[in-house]
Design a protein around this motif. Structure first.
Motif, short mmCIF file in Angstrom:
data_model
loop_
_atom_site.label_atom_id
_atom_site.label_comp_id
_atom_site.label_asym_id
_atom_site.label_seq_id
_atom_site.Cartn_x
_atom_site.Cartn_y
_atom_site.Cartn_z
N ARG A 11 0.82 -1.21 0.00
CA ARG A 11 0.00 0.00 0.00
C ARG A 11 0.86 1.26 0.00
O ARG A 11 1.86 1.33 0.67
CB ARG A 11 -0.91 0.01 1.24
CG ARG A 11 -1.84 1.20 1.29
CD ARG A 11 -2.13 1.62 2.72
NE ARG A 11 -0.91 1.87 3.46
CZ ARG A 11 -0.20 2.99 3.36
NH1 ARG A 11 -0.58 3.97 2.58
NH2 ARG A 11 0.93 3.14 4.03
N ARG A 12 0.45 2.21 -0.73
CA ARG A 12 1.20 3.45 -0.86
C ARG A 12 0.22 4.58 -1.14
O ARG A 12 -0.72 4.41 -1.92
CB ARG A 12 2.16 3.24 -2.06
CG ARG A 12 3.00 4.39 -2.53
CD ARG A 12 4.23 4.67 -1.72
NE ARG A 12 4.11 5.95 -1.03
CZ ARG A 12 4.59 7.10 -1.47
NH1 ARG A 12 5.27 7.15 -2.58
NH2 ARG A 12 4.43 8.20 -0.78
N SER A 13 0.40 5.71 -0.52
CA SER A 13 -0.52 6.84 -0.73
C SER A 13 -0.48 7.32 -2.17
O SER A 13 0.56 7.24 -2.83
CB SER A 13 -0.13 8.01 0.17
OG SER A 13 -0.32 7.67 1.51
N TRP A 136 -3.90 10.31 3.24
CA TRP A 136 -4.24 10.82 4.59
C TRP A 136 -3.48 12.11 4.79
O TRP A 136 -2.26 12.08 4.96
CB TRP A 136 -3.85 9.77 5.62
CG TRP A 136 -3.96 10.18 7.07
CD1 TRP A 136 -4.32 11.39 7.58
CD2 TRP A 136 -3.69 9.33 8.19
NE1 TRP A 136 -4.29 11.36 8.96
CE2 TRP A 136 -3.91 10.11 9.35
CE3 TRP A 136 -3.27 8.01 8.33
CZ2 TRP A 136 -3.71 9.59 10.64
CZ3 TRP A 136 -3.08 7.49 9.61
CH2 TRP A 136 -3.32 8.28 10.75
N ILE A 137 -4.20 13.21 4.72
CA ILE A 137 -3.52 14.49 4.89
C ILE A 137 -4.30 15.39 5.86
O ILE A 137 -5.46 15.13 6.17
CB ILE A 137 -3.30 15.23 3.54
CG1 ILE A 137 -4.62 15.51 2.83
CG2 ILE A 137 -2.35 14.45 2.64
CD1 ILE A 137 -4.46 16.36 1.57
N THR A 138 -3.61 16.43 6.30
CA THR A 138 -4.28 17.41 7.16
C THR A 138 -4.33 18.78 6.46
O THR A 138 -5.39 19.34 6.26
CB THR A 138 -3.57 17.53 8.52
OG1 THR A 138 -2.16 17.52 8.31
CG2 THR A 138 -3.97 16.41 9.46
N ALA A 160 -7.99 14.53 12.76
CA ALA A 160 -6.89 13.56 12.71
C ALA A 160 -6.44 13.41 11.27
O ALA A 160 -5.27 13.13 10.99
CB ALA A 160 -7.36 12.21 13.25
N ARG A 175 8.17 4.60 -1.77
CA ARG A 175 9.19 5.50 -1.25
C ARG A 175 10.08 4.67 -0.33
O ARG A 175 9.73 3.55 0.05
CB ARG A 175 8.56 6.66 -0.50
CG ARG A 175 7.79 6.25 0.74
CD ARG A 175 7.12 7.44 1.40
NE ARG A 175 6.18 7.02 2.44
CZ ARG A 175 6.49 6.90 3.71
NH1 ARG A 175 7.72 7.13 4.13
NH2 ARG A 175 5.56 6.52 4.60
N ARG A 177 11.60 3.19 2.86
CA ARG A 177 11.01 2.88 4.17
C ARG A 177 12.12 2.81 5.21
O ARG A 177 13.28 2.53 4.88
CB ARG A 177 10.27 1.54 4.10
CG ARG A 177 9.17 1.52 3.04
CD ARG A 177 7.99 2.38 3.46
NE ARG A 177 7.09 2.67 2.35
CZ ARG A 177 5.93 3.30 2.48
NH1 ARG A 177 5.51 3.69 3.67
NH2 ARG A 177 5.18 3.56 1.45
C1 LIG Z 1 -1.66 12.81 10.64
C2 LIG Z 1 -1.01 12.94 9.29
C3 LIG Z 1 -1.14 14.12 8.58
C4 LIG Z 1 -0.56 14.27 7.33
N1 LIG Z 1 -0.70 15.45 6.67
C5 LIG Z 1 -0.12 15.62 5.46
C6 LIG Z 1 -0.26 16.85 4.75
O1 LIG Z 1 -0.93 17.77 5.21
N2 LIG Z 1 0.35 16.96 3.56
C7 LIG Z 1 1.11 15.95 3.02
O2 LIG Z 1 1.67 16.11 1.93
N3 LIG Z 1 1.26 14.77 3.66
C8 LIG Z 1 0.66 14.59 4.86
N4 LIG Z 1 0.78 13.41 5.52
C9 LIG Z 1 1.61 12.37 4.93
C10 LIG Z 1 0.88 11.65 3.83
O3 LIG Z 1 -0.08 10.77 4.38
C11 LIG Z 1 1.98 10.94 3.06
O4 LIG Z 1 1.68 10.97 1.74
C12 LIG Z 1 2.21 9.58 3.61
O5 LIG Z 1 3.05 9.71 4.75
C13 LIG Z 1 2.83 8.61 2.63
O6 LIG Z 1 2.94 7.38 3.28
P1 LIG Z 1 2.72 6.02 2.54
O7 LIG Z 1 3.68 6.03 1.38
O8 LIG Z 1 3.02 4.95 3.54
O9 LIG Z 1 1.31 5.95 2.07
C14 LIG Z 1 0.19 13.21 6.77
C15 LIG Z 1 0.29 12.00 7.46
C16 LIG Z 1 -0.30 11.86 8.71
C17 LIG Z 1 -0.16 10.55 9.45
#
Ligand SMILES: Cc1cc2nc3c(=O)[nH]c(=O)nc-3n(C[C@H](O)[C@H](O)[C@H](O)COP(=O)(O)O)c2cc1C
Length: 189
Positions: A11-13, A136-138, A160, A175, A177
């Motif tokens: 899984r990857r964002s 998952w972003i804020t 959250a 990416r 890890r």
């Molecule tokens: C609580 C939280 C808030 C986040 N907010 C943002 C954000 O505002 N902008 C952003 O580019 N990434 C943000 N991220 C990171 C994204 O989710 C990022 O793409 C992710 O860490 C990629 O991880 P993955 O490759 O395991 O999916 C946030 C992550 C978390 C846990």
């Protein structure tokens, strides 16, 4: 449905702008929310809730973000304002995970906040299990009280995450890890 371990290992964002429609169906949204709310929760406080931003309602929420941004940035360009207005309309569906953590006689707020994180991650995993992708972003508006008021969050409630959901335009690249050797120790006594 992908094998569970394979899903968790790969899984990857996917960025919000790379998440296309069609959005999950109402039945799929129901499944996502049911799974997101099946998480460890010390004291059974349900210290989180969800807000679904779908269809036209995404634009109404975008208007709230836009208005606050415009008030703070009177010199903003039309492109910048347009970007803010469309913040929650980049992906076909956004589900906000709202932490409702509050002081409690027994359960630390920290544990309640962790439970909201678990709900967000369960939601993300369920999204992938249904064949969609998520981010998952804020972003800034998650921390702006004026926006939170307009979105209906109470004084003690926090975002959250805004989990953006859709179909990936293309498979994401992984990416780097963390190396387990850097983060894992064996307790030796
Ligand atoms: C609580 C939280 C808030 C986040 N907010 C943002 C954000 O505002 N902008 C952003 O580019 N990434 C943000 N991220 C990171 C994204 O989710 C990022 O793409 C992710 O860490 C990629 O991880 P993955 O490759 O395991 O999916 C946030 C992550 C978390 C846990």
């Amino acid at each position: 449905m992908p094998d569970a371990l394979e899903l968790l290992k790969t899984r990857r964002s996917v960025k919000p702008i790379e998440l296309n429609g069609p959005a999950p169906s109402e039945a799929e949204i129901e499944t996502l929310l049911a799974i997101a709310s099946r998480v460890p929760d010390h004291g059974k406080l349900t210290p989180w809730r969800f807000i679904v931003f779908a269809g036209e309602a995404r634009n109404a929420a975008g208007d709230a973000i836009f208005e606050v941004f415009r008030a703070d940035h009177p010199d903003a360009t039309a492109d910048q304002l347009d970007f803010e207005r469309k913040r929650l309309a980049r992906a076909p569906l956004v589900i906000a995970v709202v932490s409702r953590a509050a002081p409690h006689v027994k359960i630390p707020e920290w544990e309640q906040q962790l439970s909201a994180g678990a709900a967000a991650m369960n939601l993300v995993t369920a999204v992938y299990a249904l064949g969609y992708a998520a981010s998952w972003i804020t972003e800034w508006y998650a921390y702006d009280r004026r926006v939170l008021d307009k979105l209906g969050l109470a004084e003690n409630e926090r975002i959250a995450g805004f989990v953006h959901i859709g179909r990936p335009a293309r498979p994401p690249e992984d990416r780097e890890r963390p190396r387990l050797a850097d983060i894992v120790t064996r307790f030796q006594g």
